[in-house]
Enzyme design. Structure first.
Site, short mmCIF file in Angstrom:
data_model
loop_
_atom_site.label_atom_id
_atom_site.label_comp_id
_atom_site.label_asym_id
_atom_site.label_seq_id
_atom_site.Cartn_x
_atom_site.Cartn_y
_atom_site.Cartn_z
N SER A 232 0.70 -1.03 -0.07
CA SER A 232 0.15 0.09 0.02
C SER A 232 1.05 1.34 0.28
CB SER A 232 -0.88 0.08 1.23
OG SER A 232 -0.25 0.26 2.32
N MET B 110 10.80 -7.28 4.35
CA MET B 110 10.91 -7.55 5.41
C MET B 110 12.45 -8.32 5.93
SD MET B 110 8.06 -6.79 6.78
CE MET B 110 7.81 -7.86 8.39
N ASN C 109 13.62 3.95 4.78
CA ASN C 109 12.70 2.96 5.16
C ASN C 109 11.43 3.67 6.27
OD1 ASN C 109 11.45 0.32 6.13
ND2 ASN C 109 12.20 0.57 7.99
N HIS D 77 8.59 2.97 8.91
CA HIS D 77 8.11 2.02 10.36
C HIS D 77 6.98 2.60 10.95
CE1 HIS D 77 9.00 -1.11 13.14
NE2 HIS D 77 8.83 -0.13 13.96
#
Ligand code: GRF
Length: 191
Positions: A16, A93, A110, A112
């Site tokens: 997404s 992952m 990244n 999170h």
């Protein structure tokens, strides 16, 4: 367009955030070319999204390689083939190894779903919820060798409403991610 930066998005699942980045490019909120999707799960839904948007995919299965170094060398070859300037991890992952890190030093980002340094790693939303935190949020950070330990670029947060379920909190977290990841990418790569 001159000097438009090429981004590779790395994903392992639903994708997404990848979609939100593609939408931001289409809406001219993000001046970049999403040149490649890299996945370590060839059947993940992110691949379908890439096909819908005609984004090339490099899919690999880590089990087919004897080491992380071996598959990261192949990833680098692909990134170079597509002239990738920046890497945006979005639900990828895996820890990035030294091979890829040194090649793209300072150019891997990244997202999170928690306010780092709290709740690194997997299942961050559930862990924060079960812990009873009142303020939830997201972190966008540079990637280093650790698990969600790189230098923080941006954070956004909200206060949990009383009786809000974990699913409702998760929905709000993803909304924040989809809003902020393209925004931060725009700032970082075009500066
Ligand atoms: C997001 O919550 C992101 O913060 C985390 O993994 C999730 C990926 O979701 N790293 P999606 O695949 O982008 O839907």
């Amino acid at each position: 367009m001159e000097n438009v930066k090429n981004i590779a998005v790395f994903a392992s699942g639903f994708g997404s955030n990848f979609e939100a980045i593609l939408e931001a490019v289409a809406d001219h909120r993000l001046n970049a070319n999403i040149a490649l999707l890299v996945v370590d799960k060839p059947n993940c839904f992110a691949v379908q999204r890439a096909k819908n948007h005609h984004v090339p995919v490099f899919a690999f299965n880590p089990k087919d390689f004897s080491s992380k170094e071996e598959y990261e060398k192949l990833i680098i070859r692909k990134l170079e083939e597509y002239h990738i300037d920046w890497v945006a991890l979005a639900g990828y992952m895996r820890l990035v190894g030294p091979t890829l890190l040194s090649h793209y030093e300072g150019r891997i980002i990244n997202i999170h779903p928690a306010l780092l340094p709290a709740f690194p790693g997997t299942h961050a939303i559930e862990k924060a919820y079960d812990y009873g935190v009142k303020i939830f949020g997201i972190t966008i950070h540079y990637v280093d060798a650790g698990m969600d330990t790189g230098k923080i670029i941006a954070q956004a947060a909200f206060e949990k409403n009383e009786n809000e379920s974990v699913d409702e909190v998760e929905t709000r977290i993803h909304q924040l991610e989809h809003e902020w990841y393209p925004k931060v990418l725009q700032q970082i790569i075009n500066n």
